[in-house]
Design a protein around this motif. Sequence first.
Motif, short mmCIF file in Angstrom:
data_model
loop_
_atom_site.label_atom_id
_atom_site.label_comp_id
_atom_site.label_asym_id
_atom_site.label_seq_id
_atom_site.Cartn_x
_atom_site.Cartn_y
_atom_site.Cartn_z
N ARG A 1 31.59 -46.17 51.20
CA ARG A 1 32.84 -45.55 50.76
C ARG A 1 32.67 -44.88 49.42
O ARG A 1 33.05 -43.72 49.22
CB ARG A 1 33.97 -46.58 50.69
CG ARG A 1 35.34 -45.96 50.38
CD ARG A 1 36.36 -47.01 49.96
NE ARG A 1 36.04 -47.64 48.70
CZ ARG A 1 36.17 -47.06 47.49
NH1 ARG A 1 36.59 -45.82 47.39
NH2 ARG A 1 35.87 -47.73 46.38
N ARG A 2 32.07 -45.59 48.48
CA ARG A 2 31.87 -45.04 47.14
C ARG A 2 30.93 -43.85 47.16
O ARG A 2 31.18 -42.83 46.51
CB ARG A 2 31.33 -46.12 46.21
CG ARG A 2 32.36 -47.20 45.89
CD ARG A 2 31.74 -48.32 45.10
NE ARG A 2 31.54 -47.88 43.72
CZ ARG A 2 31.92 -48.55 42.65
NH1 ARG A 2 32.55 -49.69 42.79
NH2 ARG A 2 31.69 -48.08 41.45
N GLY A 3 29.82 -43.96 47.90
CA GLY A 3 28.86 -42.87 47.98
C GLY A 3 29.47 -41.61 48.58
O GLY A 3 29.31 -40.51 48.04
N ASP A 4 30.19 -41.77 49.68
CA ASP A 4 30.83 -40.62 50.32
C ASP A 4 31.90 -40.00 49.42
O ASP A 4 32.03 -38.78 49.35
CB ASP A 4 31.45 -41.02 51.66
CG ASP A 4 30.41 -41.24 52.75
OD1 ASP A 4 29.27 -40.73 52.61
OD2 ASP A 4 30.74 -41.92 53.74
N GLU A 5 32.66 -40.84 48.75
CA GLU A 5 33.72 -40.35 47.87
C GLU A 5 33.15 -39.52 46.71
O GLU A 5 33.64 -38.43 46.40
CB GLU A 5 34.50 -41.53 47.31
CG GLU A 5 35.67 -41.14 46.44
CD GLU A 5 36.42 -42.37 45.96
OE1 GLU A 5 36.38 -42.64 44.74
OE2 GLU A 5 37.03 -43.05 46.80
N ILE A 6 32.09 -40.02 46.09
CA ILE A 6 31.45 -39.28 44.99
C ILE A 6 30.86 -37.97 45.50
O ILE A 6 31.02 -36.92 44.88
CB ILE A 6 30.38 -40.13 44.29
CG1 ILE A 6 31.04 -41.30 43.56
CG2 ILE A 6 29.55 -39.30 43.33
CD1 ILE A 6 30.07 -42.37 43.08
N TYR A 7 30.19 -38.02 46.65
CA TYR A 7 29.59 -36.81 47.19
C TYR A 7 30.66 -35.76 47.48
O TYR A 7 30.53 -34.60 47.07
CB TYR A 7 28.80 -37.10 48.46
CG TYR A 7 28.18 -35.85 49.03
CD1 TYR A 7 27.08 -35.25 48.41
CD2 TYR A 7 28.71 -35.23 50.16
CE1 TYR A 7 26.52 -34.08 48.90
CE2 TYR A 7 28.15 -34.06 50.65
CZ TYR A 7 27.07 -33.49 50.02
OH TYR A 7 26.52 -32.33 50.50
N GLU A 8 31.71 -36.15 48.19
CA GLU A 8 32.74 -35.18 48.58
C GLU A 8 33.50 -34.61 47.38
O GLU A 8 33.78 -33.42 47.34
CB GLU A 8 33.72 -35.81 49.56
CG GLU A 8 33.12 -36.10 50.92
CD GLU A 8 32.66 -34.85 51.65
OE1 GLU A 8 33.26 -33.77 51.49
OE2 GLU A 8 31.67 -34.94 52.41
N ASP B 1 23.96 -42.34 42.35
CA ASP B 1 24.21 -43.68 41.84
C ASP B 1 25.70 -43.94 42.00
O ASP B 1 26.52 -43.29 41.35
CB ASP B 1 23.81 -43.79 40.37
CG ASP B 1 24.05 -45.17 39.78
OD1 ASP B 1 24.53 -46.07 40.52
OD2 ASP B 1 23.78 -45.36 38.59
N ILE B 2 26.07 -44.87 42.87
CA ILE B 2 27.49 -45.09 43.17
C ILE B 2 28.25 -45.75 42.04
O ILE B 2 29.47 -45.83 42.09
CB ILE B 2 27.67 -45.89 44.48
CG1 ILE B 2 27.12 -47.31 44.34
CG2 ILE B 2 27.04 -45.17 45.65
CD1 ILE B 2 27.58 -48.25 45.42
#
Length: 94
Positions: A15-22, A41-42
């Motif tokens: 969730r954190r990784g996808d949120e930061i990427y998007e 880095d999440i």
Amino acid sequence: MVLRQLRYSKEEFARRGDEIYESQVRPQVEAGNYGKIVAIDIETGAWEMDTDEINASKGLETHYPDAQIWFVRVGSRYVRRFGAGRIYKLIRAI
């Protein structure tokens, strides 16, 4: 090789990784970088991009040795693909 202790569940990590990427990374990298790998880095939101996971993570670990790294391939939902899709196409072509 350093083994990191994971600090998040798989679901929270993703969730954190996808949120930061998007929200932060994708707008900066999408044009002209199709297929490259982004290591994020999440915890800090810091990221590095390269042609493969190893080089992207090495670049990130240089500045953040204890990074919790999430990988994304620019322009794809998957970093790696598994399965018989390519084999099926080859068999059909024969």
